[in-house]
Design a protein around this motif. Structure first.
Motif, PDB file in Angstrom:
ATOM      1  N   GLY A 251     -16.367  11.706  -1.252  1.00 13.70           N
ATOM      2  CA  GLY A 251     -15.084  12.166  -0.912  1.00 13.70           C
ATOM      3  C   GLY A 251     -13.971  11.811  -2.014  1.00 13.70           C
ATOM      4  O   GLY A 251     -14.158  10.796  -3.058  1.00 13.70           O
ATOM      5  N   ALA A 252     -13.177  12.668  -2.433  1.00 14.05           N
ATOM      6  CA  ALA A 252     -11.958  12.397  -3.335  1.00 14.05           C
ATOM      7  C   ALA A 252     -11.025  11.395  -3.021  1.00 14.05           C
ATOM      8  O   ALA A 252     -10.641  11.248  -1.802  1.00 14.05           O
ATOM      9  N   ALA A 257      -1.339  13.361  -6.578  1.00 11.75           N
ATOM     10  CA  ALA A 257      -1.826  15.055  -6.654  1.00 11.75           C
ATOM     11  C   ALA A 257      -1.969  15.631  -5.349  1.00 11.75           C
ATOM     12  O   ALA A 257      -1.739  16.813  -5.174  1.00 11.75           O
ATOM     13  N   ARG A 258      -2.716  14.529  -4.550  1.00 12.52           N
ATOM     14  CA  ARG A 258      -3.172  15.358  -3.294  1.00 12.52           C
ATOM     15  C   ARG A 258      -1.744  15.195  -2.218  1.00 12.52           C
ATOM     16  O   ARG A 258      -2.221  15.742  -1.099  1.00 12.52           O
ATOM     17  N   PRO A 281       5.686  14.507 -13.746  1.00 14.38           N
ATOM     18  CA  PRO A 281       4.460  13.577 -13.099  1.00 14.38           C
ATOM     19  C   PRO A 281       3.994  13.017 -14.409  1.00 14.38           C
ATOM     20  O   PRO A 281       3.631  13.561 -15.307  1.00 14.38           O
ATOM     21  N   ARG A 282       3.409  11.737 -13.896  1.00 15.52           N
ATOM     22  CA  ARG A 282       2.526  11.074 -15.068  1.00 15.52           C
ATOM     23  C   ARG A 282       1.317  10.222 -14.412  1.00 15.52           C
ATOM     24  O   ARG A 282       1.470   9.878 -13.170  1.00 15.52           O
ATOM     25  N   PRO A 283       0.244   9.943 -14.733  1.00 17.28           N
ATOM     26  CA  PRO A 283      -0.692   9.271 -14.352  1.00 17.28           C
ATOM     27  C   PRO A 283      -0.375   8.073 -13.929  1.00 17.28           C
ATOM     28  O   PRO A 283       0.314   7.490 -14.673  1.00 17.28           O
ATOM     29  N   ALA A 288      -1.794   2.291  -7.629  1.00 18.02           N
ATOM     30  CA  ALA A 288      -0.486   2.862  -7.413  1.00 18.02           C
ATOM     31  C   ALA A 288      -0.677   4.451  -6.794  1.00 18.02           C
ATOM     32  O   ALA A 288      -0.027   4.925  -5.857  1.00 18.02           O
ATOM     33  N   GLU A 289      -1.563   4.921  -7.341  1.00 20.29           N
ATOM     34  CA  GLU A 289      -1.997   6.508  -6.782  1.00 20.29           C
ATOM     35  C   GLU A 289      -2.396   6.447  -5.619  1.00 20.29           C
ATOM     36  O   GLU A 289      -1.704   7.210  -4.431  1.00 20.29           O
ATOM     37  N   ALA A 290      -3.256   5.543  -4.887  1.00 22.37           N
ATOM     38  CA  ALA A 290      -3.625   5.085  -3.587  1.00 22.37           C
ATOM     39  C   ALA A 290      -2.559   4.925  -2.883  1.00 22.37           C
ATOM     40  O   ALA A 290      -2.244   5.579  -1.440  1.00 22.37           O
TER      41      ALA A 290
END
Length: 378
Positions: A251-252, A257-258, A281-283, A288-290
């Protein structure tokens, strides 16, 4: 060397003390074996002169189990040795007494140490008679005092090291327990966000589907398709979450981005939802993404489940060192539920060095969630 140390630690303490007692016995017996009696070299030493040597060494076998009693026995034997026939073989170093003093200092409680000091002072007074019969030189007296103090200091240093090691172990154990608790909280939070969101959308679609079967079959079909898609998405994320607990899963991971697909799934389920992105947008760091994804997911779940909103707006504001996330709805505000979702949003933001705020939406209508995630520059 480390292998030798580990092997030594596995040896029984009683076996170690037995070896120490035998070494002390050999050390105290050496003067009798290596010297001759001045008064009568041919006759040798008597049994009475040997007995204090046994009294010095044998009690050391129980030195850790009864340090104060062993010290008393060794002190008495030392006094008997000094009060013995002046023709007794000279003993330059009181090995057994030094070992007994070290043991009390290393293993004795505070009360035992106080009694030990009292015993040593009393024993020193009782031994004055022997010192009068065979007075030592000044350097011998100083050397003996220095050795006694050094033995006591070494014992206390050992006790302090042992106490420090136990404290480190307790701290390590507490930190491990806290880490487990944090992990449990994180898993529970992820399960709440994942299943709560999916089930809320499925319930909404399941309720709307039957109503549209006859008047608008295409809407009913879309509702059932949305239920299936939401279920598949939840299963994929659940497999990934279980993969973190030890099973494999392709799973991703949840990312910023999602969020677009997340918003689209809610909109397709019948809750009018839009996404607006400001800035470039930046990585972000993985946590933090999650966090950003889960925060939006939880806010949308609340809007669908509790707010009875007609429309929900999600905004991402990319700034130089901050990502600001805003989720507003035009519903009836935050009602119902236990509030765990909002607590989870605040905790996720704080874990990434950010903050979260909640309150009424524009013009006092609906509900607004505002989150700032700092330190996001790549």
């Amino acid at each position: 060397m480390s292998v030798i140390v580990r092997s030594f630690r596995r040896v029984s303490p009683l076996a170690v003390d037995l070896v120490i007692a035998l070494v002390a016995l050999a050390a105290h017996a050496a003067p009798f074996l290596l010297t001759t009696r001045e008064a009568d070299p041919a006759a040798g030493y008597t049994l009475g002169q040997y007995l204090p040597v046994l009294g010095l060494a044998l009690p050391l076998i129980w030195r850790r189990r009864a340090p104060l009693a062993v010290l008393a026995a060794v002190t008495a034997a030392t006094g008997a040795y000094l009060l013995n026939d002046p023709d007794t073989a000279p003993q330059p170093i009181p090995y057994a007494l030094l070992i007994a003093i070290y043991t009390v200092a290393a293993y004795g409680s505070r009360r035992v140490r106080v009694w030990a000091v009292t015993l040593l002072v009393t024993g020193a007074g009782a031994q004055l008679a022997g010192l009068v019969l065979n007075p030592p030189s000044a350097d011998t007296t100083v050397r003996a005092l220095v050795m006694y103090v050094a033995a006591w200091a070494m014992g206390r240093a050992t006790a302090n090291r042992r106490t420090h090691a136990r404290q480190i172990e307790r701290d390590r154990q507490r930190e491990a327990e806290r880490a487990v608790e944090r992990e449990r909280t994180a898993i529970a939070r992820d399960m709440h966000d994942l299943l709560g969101h999916a089930i809320s959308l499925i319930v909404v679609q399941a309720e709307a589907g039957p109503l549209a079967v006859r008047p608008a079959p295409e809407r009913a079909e879309a509702a059932f398709d949305a239920i299936a898609a939401t279920g598949r998405e939840a299963m994929d994320q659940l497999r990934r979450l279980l993969g973190l607990l030890g099973t494999s899963s392709p799973g991703a991971p949840p990312t910023v981005a999602r969020i677009e697909a997340l918003v689209h799934s809610v909109d397709r389920a019948g809750q009018r939802t839009t996404l607006t992105v400001h800035g470039t947008p930046r990585p972000l760091p993985a946590d933090a993404e999650a966090a950003a994804y889960r925060i939006v997911q939880e806010a949308l779940t609340n809007a669908v489940k509790h707010a009875q909103a007609v429309a929900v707006a999600v905004e991402l504001h990319w700034r130089q060192d901050t990502l600001m996330i805003g989720i507003t709805d035009d519903g009836r505000g935050h009602t119902g539920g236990s509030g765990h979702g909002l607590i989870g949003i605040r905790e996720r933001a704080a874990a990434c060095g950010g903050s979260a705020a909640f309150g009424p939406g524009p013009d006092g209508r609906g509900f607004a969630v505002t989150v700032h995630l700092t330190g996001t520059a790549s």
